[in-house]
Write a protein that holds these residues in place. Structure first.
Motif: not given
Lengths: 267, 135
Positions: A60, A71-74, B94-97
């Motif tokens: 993040n 959000t971090d995508n890939n 993905y890595e989100g909240p």
């Protein structure tokens, strides 16, 4: 109320990081000191929706206001930035940062400003920097690199666009500041790009048209849903108002001096 | 001479197949690597159908992987479909909240328009997207 007037002029040498850093601009500051004490809030926090320092090396990316975490995508990477770290986007890896649509990023018929810094390795790169641009029926604006320039496009009336594309040449391996401003009161859209090599303000008229609304994600590093980028991006800010020329110059200089959000005690 | 619905139906069957191949392996990958596995596009050219012609294509990029991950499709899914398919696939992580997840994306072109369906596994439910014209 005691009024102070100061003139600052700083000259920074380039970091030993392989990337050239621009010098600060001549700045005239008028700062009022509240008679009752206390530290005045910077005008830059007014109508600020999100500010992303992009210092994280992975995962993040936090919003300095604590609301619009990206959000971090890939697995977006990281490298040295204009200040601390920056996010590194690799097009072949299909990387981007995003946050879902909300009122805080909705620009329909509103003035707005988006700023940040980028670093590229190829001048004629096609890259998405910041946008709310999903499909052709779900979009508001984009800031992209293309044809060796910064392109700021606002979508209106569901089909037409307002485009501001400075003629400034993009330089590789040089940190470049960009500021894109849509001002519905003045009826104009402006792009300012500033690097060690050049500085250019370009303003186009914004006809009185309806600016599109959408539910597209707010994205950094990807254009629409299919154009991925090879570049480094740092210190992105988004306001639901038009910043003034002085505010943009202040923001530029504050970054170079290592001063970040919330710019407490500064104009 | 496929209709759009026929292409979507055939692609849905492929989605189910790939999901069945992938689910457990993604869980293992996450347990061992602390991240889900990312899959780059399976095809160099997206299958492009018209009202008059099917254009199923065999995946030709199963040996590709992102620069920050060593594992390609075959490494993680050795029994991946290799016969001509009605759609291509991408796996975004993905890595989100709310945590980590991934989405399986199926895509094809029909009469020149790009269509996608996204199947989410993880906390971001907004990533579940039915067949959508992305033009």
């Amino acid at each position: 109320m005691k009024r102070l007037s100061s003139i600052f002029w700083f000259l920074l040498s380039a970091f030993g990081l392989g990337a050239q850093v621009p010098e600060m601009l001549l700045l005239s500051v008028n700062q009022a000191t509240p008679s009752g004490g206390g530290t005045p809030a910077s005008s830059l926090v007014t109508n600020l929706s999100g500010y992303w320092r992009l210092d994280e090396v992975s995962g993040n990316r936090a919003d300095a206001l604590g609301v619009l975490t990206l959000t971090d995508n890939n697995t977006v990477g990281s490298q040295a930035g204009i200040m601390t770290n920056a996010s590194l986007f690799v097009s072949n890896n299909l990387e981007w940062l995003s946050v879902a649509d909300s009122a805080a990023t909705s620009t329909e018929n509103l003035s707005f400003t988006v700023t940040g810094w980028f670093l590229i390795g190829i001048s004629n790169v096609q890259a998405g920097i910041v946008n709310k641009h999903g499909t052709s029926n779900n979009r508001e604006f984009y800031v992209q690199l293309g044809n060796s320039r910064v392109n700021f496009v606002i979508f209106t009336n569901n089909s037409s666009t307002i485009t501001v594309a400075p003629s400034i040449r993009l330089y590789t391996n040089i940190w470049t500041f960009f500021a894109c401003v849509a001002d519905t009161t003045l009826g104009q859209a402006t792009v300012w790009t500033k690097s060690a090599q050049t500085s250019e303000w370009t303003t186009n008229a914004m006809p009185a048209k309806t600016m599109d609304g959408s539910n597209a994600d707010f994205q950094i590093g990807r254009a629409a849903a299919a154009i991925y980028s090879d570049l480094v991006i740092d210190e992105v800010g988004f306001w639901l108002r038009s910043l003034s020329t002085n505010e943009l110059i202040n923001l530029y200089n504050y970054t170079l001096s290592g001063t970040n959000y919330p710019w407490t005690g500064l104009p | 001479m496929p209709t759009l619905t026929q292409v979507q139906t055939e692609s849905n069957t492929l989605i189910t197949t790939v999901q069945n191949l992938m689910t457990a392996r993604q869980s293992n990958f996450l347990a061992n690597r602390l991240t889900y596995w990312q899959g780059l596009p399976t095809h160099s050219a997206i299958p492009s159908h018209t009202t008059s012609t099917w254009n199923r294509l065999a995946p030709d990029r199963l040996n590709t992987h992102p620069t920050d991950q060593f594992d390609d499709w075959i490494a993680v899914i050795p029994d991946m479909v290799v016969t001509p398919m009605a759609c291509a696939f991408i796996v975004n992580v993905y890595e989100g909240p709310s945590g980590k997840g991934y989405e399986l994306v199926a895509l094809f072109h029909y009469n020149g328009a790009p269509w996608e369906r996204h199947i989410n596994v993880g906390p971001d439910l907004s990533r579940n997207i039915p067949w959508t014209n992305m033009s």
